[in-house]
Design a protein around this motif. Structure first.
Motif, mmCIF file in Angstrom:
data_model
loop_
_atom_site.group_PDB
_atom_site.id
_atom_site.type_symbol
_atom_site.label_atom_id
_atom_site.label_comp_id
_atom_site.label_asym_id
_atom_site.label_seq_id
_atom_site.Cartn_x
_atom_site.Cartn_y
_atom_site.Cartn_z
ATOM 1 N N GLU A 10 0.164 3.929 -2.790
ATOM 2 C CA GLU A 10 -1.086 4.657 -2.567
ATOM 3 C C GLU A 10 -0.887 5.742 -1.505
ATOM 4 O O GLU A 10 -1.379 6.858 -1.657
ATOM 5 N N THR B 166 0.812 -1.227 0.000
ATOM 6 C CA THR B 166 0.000 0.000 0.000
ATOM 7 C C THR B 166 0.841 1.271 0.000
ATOM 8 O O THR B 166 0.285 2.361 -0.020
ATOM 9 N N SER C 255 1.173 8.626 -3.104
ATOM 10 C CA SER C 255 0.405 9.456 -4.038
ATOM 11 C C SER C 255 -0.627 10.302 -3.298
ATOM 12 O O SER C 255 -0.838 11.470 -3.634
#
Length: 149
Positions: free
Chosen positions: A63, A60, A66
């Protein structure tokens, strides 16, 4: 004969003591071995849990990065620009210092600066008409940069 009986009793007592020691040490060894096995199983389990957590985190991570970048885009760009500006200034001053270490270059730079200052003063600052011309050029440059209002 009596010594043989005493020796025999002593041998029997010694044998019983050794057997008791062997049985208690065997029990102790079994306890230690079971603890080692349980500790090894527990360590394997903890290692597996830690590796699962790490793999989930790394899965993860893009993610998170970002989302962090989208949330703090402007401050990140501003800090990056500031750091880049500091690095550029340090490099510029290092190059300038290297040029100043070369003989006769520093006096040449001073001569060029003094000459340009004298020309600018003579061209734009001594007469009223040329000062107005300079003010007009500054206004037009300002209008180009900021946009005309």
């Amino acid at each position: 004969m009596e010594t043989q009986v005493q020796q025999q009793e002593y041998m029997n007592a010694t044998q019983e003591y050794v057997n008791n020691i062997d049985s208690t040490s065997a029990q102790a060894i079994e306890k230690v071995e079971s603890k080692i096995k349980s500790t090894a199983n527990e360590a394997d389990y903890q290692l597996q849990v830690a590796s699962n957590k790490a793999s989930n985190f790394f899965a993860t991570l893009p993610e998170y990065i970002s989302a962090f970048y989208q949330q703090y885009k402007l401050p990140i760009i501003a800090i990056s620009a500031l750091v880049l500006g500091i690095v550029v200034l340090k490099v510029f001053f290092a190059v300038l210092g290297a040029f100043n270490d070369i003989p006769l270059v520093a006096p040449l730079f001073e001569l060029i600066g003094i000459s340009y200052t004298a020309w600018f003063t003579n061209r734009y600052l001594l007469k009223v008409e040329t000062r107005k011309e300079l003010a007009g050029e500054i206004r037009s440059l300002k209008a180009e940069i900021l946009g005309s209002r």
